[in-house]
Motif scaffolding. Structure first.
Motif, PDB file in Angstrom:
ATOM      1  N   ALA A   1       0.832  -1.207   0.000  1.00 14.40           N
ATOM      2  CA  ALA A   1       0.000   0.000   0.000  1.00 14.40           C
ATOM      3  C   ALA A   1       0.865   1.255   0.000  1.00 14.40           C
ATOM      4  O   ALA A   1       0.548   2.232  -0.686  1.00 14.40           O
ATOM      5  N   ALA A   2       1.962   1.239   0.738  1.00 15.30           N
ATOM      6  CA  ALA A   2       2.846   2.405   0.812  1.00 15.30           C
ATOM      7  C   ALA A   2       3.415   2.741  -0.560  1.00 15.30           C
ATOM      8  O   ALA A   2       3.495   3.915  -0.938  1.00 15.30           O
ATOM      9  N   SER A   3       3.777   1.724  -1.307  1.00 19.69           N
ATOM     10  CA  SER A   3       4.341   1.976  -2.638  1.00 19.69           C
ATOM     11  C   SER A   3       3.293   2.586  -3.575  1.00 19.69           C
ATOM     12  O   SER A   3       3.623   3.368  -4.455  1.00 19.69           O
ATOM     13  N   ARG A   4       2.034   2.253  -3.374  1.00 19.43           N
ATOM     14  CA  ARG A   4       0.967   2.790  -4.214  1.00 19.43           C
ATOM     15  C   ARG A   4       0.563   4.209  -3.810  1.00 19.43           C
ATOM     16  O   ARG A   4       0.149   5.000  -4.646  1.00 19.43           O
ATOM     17  N   LEU A   5       0.644   4.467  -2.505  1.00 16.99           N
ATOM     18  CA  LEU A   5       0.192   5.766  -2.001  1.00 16.99           C
ATOM     19  C   LEU A   5       1.317   6.773  -1.828  1.00 16.99           C
ATOM     20  O   LEU A   5       1.049   7.942  -1.531  1.00 16.99           O
ATOM     21  N   GLY A   6       2.565   6.322  -1.950  1.00 17.08           N
ATOM     22  CA  GLY A   6       3.683   7.224  -1.715  1.00 17.08           C
ATOM     23  C   GLY A   6       3.776   7.643  -0.262  1.00 17.08           C
ATOM     24  O   GLY A   6       4.125   8.779   0.052  1.00 17.08           O
ATOM     25  N   ARG A   7       3.434   6.726   0.622  1.00 14.26           N
ATOM     26  CA  ARG A   7       3.440   6.992   2.063  1.00 14.26           C
ATOM     27  C   ARG A   7       4.399   6.023   2.747  1.00 14.26           C
ATOM     28  O   ARG A   7       4.846   5.053   2.163  1.00 14.26           O
ATOM     29  N   SER A   8       4.639   6.261   3.997  1.00 20.28           N
ATOM     30  CA  SER A   8       5.503   5.398   4.791  1.00 20.28           C
ATOM     31  C   SER A   8       4.785   4.087   5.112  1.00 20.28           C
ATOM     32  O   SER A   8       3.632   4.097   5.567  1.00 20.28           O
TER      33      SER A   8
ATOM     34  N   ILE B   1       1.347   3.207   7.707  1.00 25.92           N
ATOM     35  CA  ILE B   1       0.217   2.339   7.349  1.00 25.92           C
ATOM     36  C   ILE B   1       0.137   1.153   8.293  1.00 25.92           C
ATOM     37  O   ILE B   1      -0.934   0.801   8.787  1.00 25.92           O
ATOM     38  N   LEU B   2       1.284   0.550   8.580  1.00 24.17           N
ATOM     39  CA  LEU B   2       1.323  -0.587   9.496  1.00 24.17           C
ATOM     40  C   LEU B   2       0.789  -0.199  10.871  1.00 24.17           C
ATOM     41  O   LEU B   2       0.000  -0.930  11.465  1.00 24.17           O
TER      42      LEU B   2
ATOM     43  N   GLU C   1      -8.328   4.245   8.348  1.00 28.48           N
ATOM     44  CA  GLU C   1      -8.396   5.557   7.730  1.00 28.48           C
ATOM     45  C   GLU C   1      -7.062   6.235   7.988  1.00 28.48           C
ATOM     46  O   GLU C   1      -6.521   6.161   9.092  1.00 28.48           O
ATOM     47  N   LEU C   2      -6.538   6.885   6.944  1.00 28.05           N
ATOM     48  CA  LEU C   2      -5.247   7.562   7.040  1.00 28.05           C
ATOM     49  C   LEU C   2      -5.440   9.062   6.870  1.00 28.05           C
ATOM     50  O   LEU C   2      -6.290   9.491   6.079  1.00 28.05           O
TER      51      LEU C   2
END
Length: 160
Positions: free
Chosen positions: A32-39, A43-44, A68-69
């Motif tokens: 998910a991080a790679s798709r959203l450009g987030r850490s 997410i974890l 939810e982020l």
């Protein structure tokens, strides 16, 4: 937003190897991080915080980790089928092998609840679960999810 609008072939990961719930959440967070450009750590942590409230295992071998982020990002849905079922603290004590991950922007209104409900409705039938377990390609999974979530003629008539 319908699941069929959120789930693409690229969002389906088949035959994932994860030895336990923790390692599965790490794999999902990385993806998910790679798709959203987030850490992936952010997410974890959000997924772990949600799991502390109570397990997101639905029973019958299915889990629906979700969170939810903060910030503005598109909603994301990933489907993962595991090579071997793992313990996910399910109420029915069934190990989990089918996983839908849902991440939603915190300011995205009530979008996450209808999305989760749609997934739950689609997975009520044991035949649906069997077909997901037997699907050989991501394309088959996406087509199956589309079929399971498209409203039937009775639903369409009621809405008009």
């Amino acid at each position: 937003m319908a699941i069929s609008d959120l789930l693409s072939v690229a969002d389906v990961i088949l035959d994932v190897s994860a030895g336990n719930k923790r390692s599965l959440l790490e794999v999902l967070s990385d993806e998910a991080a790679s798709r959203l450009g987030r850490s992936s750590q952010e997410i974890l942590e959000a997924l772990r915080d949600r799991e502390q409230i109570g397990s997101t295992a639905l029973g019958r071998g299915v889990a629906l980790p979700h969170a939810e982020l903060s910030g503005t990002h598109p909603p994301i849905v990933l489907f993962t089928r595991l090579q071997r079922p793992i313990d996910f603290d399910a109420r029915d004590d069934e190990p989990v092998d089918l996983v839908f991950l849902v991440l939603w922007p915190a300011g995205g209104g009530k979008g996450i609840l209808p999305t989760i409900s749609e997934i739950c409705r689609a997975l009520r039938e044991p035949q649906s679960l069997r077909r997901l377990r037997l699907a050989e390609t991501p394309e088959e999974v996406v087509e199956l999810v589309r079929q399971l979530t498209v409203p039937g003629p009775d639903v369409a008539r009621e809405e008009t």
